[in-house]
Motif scaffolding. Structure first.
Motif, mmCIF file in Angstrom:
data_model
loop_
_atom_site.group_PDB
_atom_site.id
_atom_site.type_symbol
_atom_site.label_atom_id
_atom_site.label_comp_id
_atom_site.label_asym_id
_atom_site.label_seq_id
_atom_site.Cartn_x
_atom_site.Cartn_y
_atom_site.Cartn_z
ATOM 1 N N MET A 1 37.045 40.647 49.290
ATOM 2 C CA MET A 1 36.381 41.540 50.149
ATOM 3 C C MET A 1 35.392 42.650 49.241
ATOM 4 O O MET A 1 36.131 43.145 48.380
ATOM 5 N N ALA A 2 34.296 42.766 49.527
ATOM 6 C CA ALA A 2 33.323 43.778 48.932
ATOM 7 C C ALA A 2 33.845 45.345 49.138
ATOM 8 O O ALA A 2 34.191 45.399 50.277
ATOM 9 N N LYS A 3 33.803 45.996 48.158
ATOM 10 C CA LYS A 3 34.297 47.505 48.303
ATOM 11 C C LYS A 3 33.045 48.426 49.067
ATOM 12 O O LYS A 3 33.565 49.141 49.498
ATOM 13 N N GLY A 4 31.934 48.049 49.060
ATOM 14 C CA GLY A 4 30.765 48.706 49.721
ATOM 15 C C GLY A 4 30.204 49.633 48.483
ATOM 16 O O GLY A 4 30.267 49.485 47.415
ATOM 17 N N ILE A 5 29.564 50.652 48.971
ATOM 18 C CA ILE A 5 29.022 51.477 47.890
ATOM 19 C C ILE A 5 29.540 53.069 48.025
ATOM 20 O O ILE A 5 30.278 53.248 49.069
ATOM 21 N N ASN A 6 29.516 53.673 47.027
ATOM 22 C CA ASN A 6 29.884 55.082 46.978
ATOM 23 C C ASN A 6 28.667 56.024 46.839
ATOM 24 O O ASN A 6 27.719 55.533 46.664
ATOM 25 N N TYR A 7 29.210 57.166 46.667
ATOM 26 C CA TYR A 7 28.168 58.211 46.826
ATOM 27 C C TYR A 7 27.183 58.239 45.333
ATOM 28 O O TYR A 7 25.936 58.402 45.489
ATOM 29 N N VAL A 8 27.920 57.662 44.378
ATOM 30 C CA VAL A 8 27.058 57.547 43.020
ATOM 31 C C VAL A 8 25.788 56.642 43.071
ATOM 32 O O VAL A 8 24.742 56.767 42.864
ATOM 33 N N ASP A 9 26.129 55.376 44.042
ATOM 34 C CA ASP A 9 25.110 54.364 44.483
ATOM 35 C C ASP A 9 23.857 55.188 45.025
ATOM 36 O O ASP A 9 22.893 54.615 44.753
#
Length: 171
Positions: A1-9
């Motif tokens: 399962m993909a983790k998604g994006i974080n604020y740095v992205d």
């Protein structure tokens, strides 16, 4: 399962990269204004304005709309307008008061500003501007975190990860 994006992205979204370019161009414009290079001033300002149209287009096209990007765009608009009007005041000293009033109007249209209060509270004003640097960093980080969370909620994990990878691959 993909983790998604974080604020740095969010900081690496294509429209935000365009925004950073606008900030740099505004600095070049101010520098060239100070050292009296009108053609460099004109070109850097004109490029910044062209990029102003591009950032919104790419934000929508790439699905990379963000609050951070909106604030970056708004603040950059205020800065580029101030640079231009300051330069015009330098070129046309007899109209300097008019250009100063236009700067005040541009800024006060977005922020509540009292000149009398600023003069009376100058020491606090200086301290506040030092604190603004810290607030700028923290606010940018918080906006990007909110954007990442919103995008992760609105997108499937695979879609969010793909969007973040797309923005990095466009660099």
């Amino acid at each position: 399962m993909a983790k998604g994006i974080n604020y740095v992205d969010v900081f690496w979204f294509v429209p935000n990269l365009i925004g950073y370019s606008r900030v740099l161009l505004s600095g070049v414009a101010a520098y060239s204004m100070y050292y009296e290079h009108p053609s460099v001033m004109f070109i850097s300002y004109a490029l910044s304005e062209l990029l102003d149209a591009a950032d919104g287009y790419y934000a929508r096209k790439l699905g990379q709309c963000s609050k951070f990007g909106e604030v970056l765009d708004m603040v950059t608009d205020r800065c580029t307008t101030t640079v231009l009007l300051t330069y015009l005041a330098h070129l046309y000293p007899s109209l300097a008061l008019l250009f100063c009033l236009l700067i005040s109007l541009d800024i006060s249209g977005w922020y509540y500003l009292s000149v009398a209060f600023t003069v009376a509270a100058f020491p606090i004003f200086v301290i506040k501007n030092v604190i603004n640097v810290v607030q700028l960093y923290e606010s940018a980080k918080d906006l990007a975190k909110l954007d990442a969370a919103q995008i992760n909620r609105d997108s499937s994990p695979a879609t969010a990860a793909t969007s973040a990878k797309k923005s990095r691959s466009k660099i």
